[in-house]
Design a protein around this motif. Structure first.
Motif, PDB file in Angstrom:
ATOM      1  N   PRO A 354      -5.819   2.425   3.070  1.00 18.61           N
ATOM      2  CA  PRO A 354      -6.379   3.183   4.201  1.00 18.61           C
ATOM      3  C   PRO A 354      -5.820   4.604   4.291  1.00 18.61           C
ATOM      4  O   PRO A 354      -6.514   5.507   4.748  1.00 18.61           O
ATOM      5  CB  PRO A 354      -5.968   2.354   5.426  1.00 18.61           C
ATOM      6  CG  PRO A 354      -5.649   1.002   4.903  1.00 18.61           C
ATOM      7  CD  PRO A 354      -5.137   1.198   3.518  1.00 18.61           C
ATOM      8  N   VAL A 355      -4.572   4.789   3.886  1.00 19.95           N
ATOM      9  CA  VAL A 355      -3.952   6.115   3.901  1.00 19.95           C
ATOM     10  C   VAL A 355      -3.761   6.559   2.461  1.00 19.95           C
ATOM     11  O   VAL A 355      -3.004   5.947   1.698  1.00 19.95           O
ATOM     12  CB  VAL A 355      -2.594   6.096   4.632  1.00 19.95           C
ATOM     13  CG1 VAL A 355      -1.963   7.486   4.604  1.00 19.95           C
ATOM     14  CG2 VAL A 355      -2.763   5.607   6.066  1.00 19.95           C
ATOM     15  N   ALA A 356      -4.470   7.609   2.065  1.00 22.67           N
ATOM     16  CA  ALA A 356      -4.373   8.139   0.705  1.00 22.67           C
ATOM     17  C   ALA A 356      -4.125   9.638   0.791  1.00 22.67           C
ATOM     18  O   ALA A 356      -4.906  10.364   1.413  1.00 22.67           O
ATOM     19  CB  ALA A 356      -5.649   7.854  -0.075  1.00 22.67           C
ATOM     20  N   LEU A 380      -1.944  -2.882  -0.124  1.00 21.81           N
ATOM     21  CA  LEU A 380      -1.458  -1.513  -0.253  1.00 21.81           C
ATOM     22  C   LEU A 380      -1.983  -0.708   0.934  1.00 21.81           C
ATOM     23  O   LEU A 380      -3.173  -0.429   1.040  1.00 21.81           O
ATOM     24  CB  LEU A 380      -1.922  -0.895  -1.567  1.00 21.81           C
ATOM     25  CG  LEU A 380      -1.361   0.488  -1.897  1.00 21.81           C
ATOM     26  CD1 LEU A 380       0.159   0.440  -2.027  1.00 21.81           C
ATOM     27  CD2 LEU A 380      -1.996   1.043  -3.166  1.00 21.81           C
ATOM     28  N   LEU A 381      -1.073  -0.333   1.831  1.00 27.40           N
ATOM     29  CA  LEU A 381      -1.452   0.377   3.051  1.00 27.40           C
ATOM     30  C   LEU A 381      -1.575   1.881   2.819  1.00 27.40           C
ATOM     31  O   LEU A 381      -2.399   2.545   3.466  1.00 27.40           O
ATOM     32  CB  LEU A 381      -0.413   0.126   4.151  1.00 27.40           C
ATOM     33  CG  LEU A 381      -0.155  -1.339   4.517  1.00 27.40           C
ATOM     34  CD1 LEU A 381       0.936  -1.419   5.579  1.00 27.40           C
ATOM     35  CD2 LEU A 381      -1.432  -2.000   5.010  1.00 27.40           C
ATOM     36  N   ALA A 382      -0.760   2.421   1.930  1.00 28.64           N
ATOM     37  CA  ALA A 382      -0.766   3.872   1.711  1.00 28.64           C
ATOM     38  C   ALA A 382      -0.329   4.180   0.293  1.00 28.64           C
ATOM     39  O   ALA A 382       0.478   3.451  -0.298  1.00 28.64           O
ATOM     40  CB  ALA A 382       0.154   4.563   2.713  1.00 28.64           C
ATOM     41  N   LEU A 383      -0.866   5.290  -0.231  1.00 28.95           N
ATOM     42  CA  LEU A 383      -0.479   5.771  -1.547  1.00 28.95           C
ATOM     43  C   LEU A 383      -0.573   7.290  -1.522  1.00 28.95           C
ATOM     44  O   LEU A 383      -1.547   7.849  -1.007  1.00 28.95           O
ATOM     45  CB  LEU A 383      -1.392   5.205  -2.629  1.00 28.95           C
ATOM     46  CG  LEU A 383      -1.020   5.547  -4.079  1.00 28.95           C
ATOM     47  CD1 LEU A 383       0.302   4.893  -4.458  1.00 28.95           C
ATOM     48  CD2 LEU A 383      -2.128   5.105  -5.036  1.00 28.95           C
ATOM     49  N   ILE A 398       4.312   7.489  -4.004  1.00 31.07           N
ATOM     50  CA  ILE A 398       4.952   6.639  -3.008  1.00 31.07           C
ATOM     51  C   ILE A 398       3.874   5.733  -2.443  1.00 31.07           C
ATOM     52  O   ILE A 398       2.764   6.187  -2.141  1.00 31.07           O
ATOM     53  CB  ILE A 398       5.638   7.442  -1.882  1.00 31.07           C
ATOM     54  CG1 ILE A 398       6.249   6.468  -0.841  1.00 31.07           C
ATOM     55  CG2 ILE A 398       4.697   8.421  -1.215  1.00 31.07           C
ATOM     56  CD1 ILE A 398       7.101   7.142   0.219  1.00 31.07           C
ATOM     57  N   GLY A 399       4.166   4.454  -2.371  1.00 38.73           N
ATOM     58  CA  GLY A 399       3.231   3.482  -1.841  1.00 38.73           C
ATOM     59  C   GLY A 399       3.887   2.669  -0.740  1.00 38.73           C
ATOM     60  O   GLY A 399       5.113   2.478  -0.736  1.00 38.73           O
ATOM     61  N   VAL A 400       3.089   2.187   0.192  1.00 39.82           N
ATOM     62  CA  VAL A 400       3.593   1.405   1.315  1.00 39.82           C
ATOM     63  C   VAL A 400       2.792   0.113   1.407  1.00 39.82           C
ATOM     64  O   VAL A 400       1.549   0.134   1.389  1.00 39.82           O
ATOM     65  CB  VAL A 400       3.486   2.175   2.639  1.00 39.82           C
ATOM     66  CG1 VAL A 400       4.108   1.366   3.783  1.00 39.82           C
ATOM     67  CG2 VAL A 400       4.163   3.545   2.529  1.00 39.82           C
ATOM     68  N   PHE A 405       8.247  -0.245   0.709  1.00 44.69           N
ATOM     69  CA  PHE A 405       7.662   0.980   0.158  1.00 44.69           C
ATOM     70  C   PHE A 405       8.292   1.201  -1.211  1.00 44.69           C
ATOM     71  O   PHE A 405       9.415   0.768  -1.472  1.00 44.69           O
ATOM     72  CB  PHE A 405       7.843   2.180   1.101  1.00 44.69           C
ATOM     73  CG  PHE A 405       9.221   2.782   1.143  1.00 44.69           C
ATOM     74  CD1 PHE A 405       9.555   3.869   0.341  1.00 44.69           C
ATOM     75  CD2 PHE A 405      10.190   2.272   2.007  1.00 44.69           C
ATOM     76  CE1 PHE A 405      10.815   4.447   0.398  1.00 44.69           C
ATOM     77  CE2 PHE A 405      11.460   2.836   2.077  1.00 44.69           C
ATOM     78  CZ  PHE A 405      11.774   3.927   1.264  1.00 44.69           C
ATOM     79  N   PHE A 406       7.529   1.806  -2.096  1.00 44.44           N
ATOM     80  CA  PHE A 406       8.021   2.016  -3.454  1.00 44.44           C
ATOM     81  C   PHE A 406       7.811   3.461  -3.867  1.00 44.44           C
ATOM     82  O   PHE A 406       6.932   4.167  -3.356  1.00 44.44           O
ATOM     83  CB  PHE A 406       7.345   1.068  -4.446  1.00 44.44           C
ATOM     84  CG  PHE A 406       5.855   1.258  -4.585  1.00 44.44           C
ATOM     85  CD1 PHE A 406       5.321   2.236  -5.413  1.00 44.44           C
ATOM     86  CD2 PHE A 406       4.980   0.430  -3.898  1.00 44.44           C
ATOM     87  CE1 PHE A 406       3.954   2.403  -5.552  1.00 44.44           C
ATOM     88  CE2 PHE A 406       3.600   0.587  -4.018  1.00 44.44           C
ATOM     89  CZ  PHE A 406       3.084   1.583  -4.848  1.00 44.44           C
ATOM     90  N   ILE A 407       8.652   3.897  -4.807  1.00 39.21           N
ATOM     91  CA  ILE A 407       8.576   5.242  -5.371  1.00 39.21           C
ATOM     92  C   ILE A 407       8.703   5.099  -6.882  1.00 39.21           C
ATOM     93  O   ILE A 407       9.595   4.411  -7.378  1.00 39.21           O
ATOM     94  CB  ILE A 407       9.694   6.153  -4.833  1.00 39.21           C
ATOM     95  CG1 ILE A 407       9.591   6.291  -3.311  1.00 39.21           C
ATOM     96  CG2 ILE A 407       9.639   7.520  -5.495  1.00 39.21           C
ATOM     97  CD1 ILE A 407      10.772   6.997  -2.684  1.00 39.21           C
TER      98      ILE A 407
END
Length: 505
Positions: A354-356, A380-383, A398-400, A405-407
């Motif tokens: 949803p958040v890109a 995956l909520l954000a990338l 960065i992903g959430v 969260f990951f980097i």
């Protein structure tokens, strides 16, 4: 009208004059007519005086067998309200594809009632439960066996004759037992002499499977290298263990049916049968769990390799085969195992965060890779496209997800399918989002153990890019928390300010 009385979640006794032609059920076979009638009588009593569902069903029609309800059927039937004073739910029975195969009156059972019913029904229901698993094993092992049979034969030629012999022996014994309606001494004799061989083959192939699991307990790069070198062996060993497991499980069903036929020693046999069924279910559950875990990892890794640049084939004994072939083999075996466990074989949905935060559209190839890299079934909520704050900055993602969260550098994701660093959201202590003139914003994430600084390119300093970057910062800030065990107090900092103390003096 078909009637179902649930005896445990997803498992019900079918009452009907004639079972529907399309309904997949396990008939009351391999037990005498006397035992079958006793089971029906016990079911009516065990369901409880307050629940007259079984009694009502028994009065109208006869018990036909056991039905393992598809997960879709259970959910549909639970949504329908009772339609009669007898406490029935009325609704459709569907198969795994969603096709309606019958309309049913359905009497659900609560957990406490289920335990009481299973106890009251005694060894007969235990035999039926293990027989139902037998039906599933026999059917599923034969369905997709051709796809990986050649691989198994090539790598385990010395074991193939024994595996196939045990498979055919146990299948024939089951067929004979169904034909006569019992497992008599003549039928069981062929199985009794094979017990050591059945267990030897099962132990052999389970040890191979668990060896693969141990080798795959490594980092992402190590897992991929192991699979690239051993994919054929893994496929062969998995197929082998399914055949060995099926033969062993059939033998246990036949032994249980042979025991229950000995009515002269019913008391001690009831205890023996209960122990046999419990041990069989436990051992089978452990084996299938290990097999499912191995196949899930193999299928995921093969699908990931198919999305990465580089070689598109893997070594097999006769020739190299495409990664797509390996995916098809792993998927076929995974579907078999899922069906044996009465579960739906699933795979992660395509990612659509949803958040890109990107200058243009989110790269499809990155989403395809991350689909098989993001752990489990996490959403995956954000990338976002960011830069690591280093002397020589690296482009990174960065992903959430709901839990982490990951980097990771962009090259690690695109070329190697790796997530380099992952942090629990619960470790976030503070998030600072700072805008800069004529530059992209800065995102500081303070975790329990370290400070992470990320920067955005200039395009994220205005307009939609800035809005998206700010939304990412807010998402991470929503996870900020200082646990109670990290909070501190000091007598110099009290509710009474120093100014108040000065005035009081």
């Amino acid at each position: 009208m078909v009637s179902l009385v649930e005896i445990e979640p997803g498992l019900a006794v079918l009452f009907a004059d004639q079972p529907p032609a399309d309904l997949d059920f396990t008939p009351f076979e391999m037990m005498s007519a006397q035992t079958s009638k006793a089971l029906t009588d016990q079911l009516a009593i065990a369901s409880g005086i307050g629940n007259v569902a079984a009694q009502g069903a028994q009065g109208a029609v006869s018990a036909q067998g056991l039905v393992r309800l598809a997960p879709e059927s259970v959910e549909l039937l639970k949504t329908f309200q009772p339609m009669t004073s007898g406490g029935w739910n009325l609704g459709p029975i569907v198969d795994g594809s969603g096709k309606i195969v019958a309309q049913a009156r359905y009497a659900p059972v609560v957990a406490a009632q289920s335990a009481a019913m299973l106890t009251a029904l005694g060894p007969a229901i235990a035999l039926l439960q293990i027989q139902m698993q037998l039906e599933s094993i026999s059917r599923r092992i034969d369905e997709n066996i051709e796809l990986t049979r050649d691989v198994l034969r090539a790598l385990h030629e010395d074991q193939w004759a024994t595996l196939l012999g045990l498979h055919e022996t146990t299948v024939r014994a089951v067929r004979e037992a169904k034909a006569v309606g019992a497992v008599n001494d003549h039928i069981f004799a062929s199985i009794a002499t094979k017990d050591a061989d059945l267990r030897k083959q099962r132990h052999l192939f389970m040890s191979l499977v668990r060896g693969h699991l141990k080798a795959l307990d490594a980092d992402a790069a190590g897992r991929r290298v192991y699979i690239q070198k051993n994919i054929e062996q893994i496929i062969a060993d998995t197929h082998g263990v399914l055949m060995a497991e099926g033969s062993w499980h059939r033998s246990q069903v036949l032994r249980a049916a042979h025991i229950i036929r000995d009515e002269a020693n019913a008391v001690e046999n009831e205890r023996l049968l209960a122990e046999l069924v419990a041990e069989t279910k436990r051992e089978h559950s452990e084996a299938m769990s290990d097999i499912a875990r191995l196949l899930a990892d193999i299928e995921r890794q093969c699908r990931l390799m198919a999305e990465l640049p580089g070689e598109r084939s893997l070594p097999f004994t006769t020739k190299r085969r495409s990664i797509r072939d390996a995916v098809a083999m792993a998927e076929a075996l995974s579907e078999q195992v899922a069906a044996l466990r009465n579960r739906v074989h699933t795979r992660p949905d395509p990612l659509d965060p949803p958040v890109a935060v990107f200058k243009e559209a989110t790269p499809d190839e990155v989403l395809r890779v991350l689909r098989w890299v993001v752990p489990g079934e996490a959403r995956l909520l954000a990338l976002a496209d960011v830069n690591l704050d280093r002397l020589v900055g690296d482009n990174a993602y960065i992903g959430v997800t709901p839990e982490h969260f990951f980097i990771s550098t962009q090259s690690a994701v695109r070329k190697q399918g790796m997530i380099e660093r992952e942090f629990p959201l619960s470790d976030i202590r503070y998030v600072r989002f700072r805008e800069r003139d004529k530059q992209g914003p800065v995102l500081d994430v303070i975790t329990k153990d370290e400070n992470v600084r990320l920067t955005f390119d200039d395009w994220a300093g205005k307009g939609q890019g800035l809005d998206d970057a700010r939304r990412l910062g807010n998402l991470l800030a929503a996870a900020m928390e200082l646990p109670e065990d990290e909070r501190r107090t000091d007598p110099l900092l009290t509710d009474e300010s120093s100014t108040d103390r000065a005035i009081a003096q």
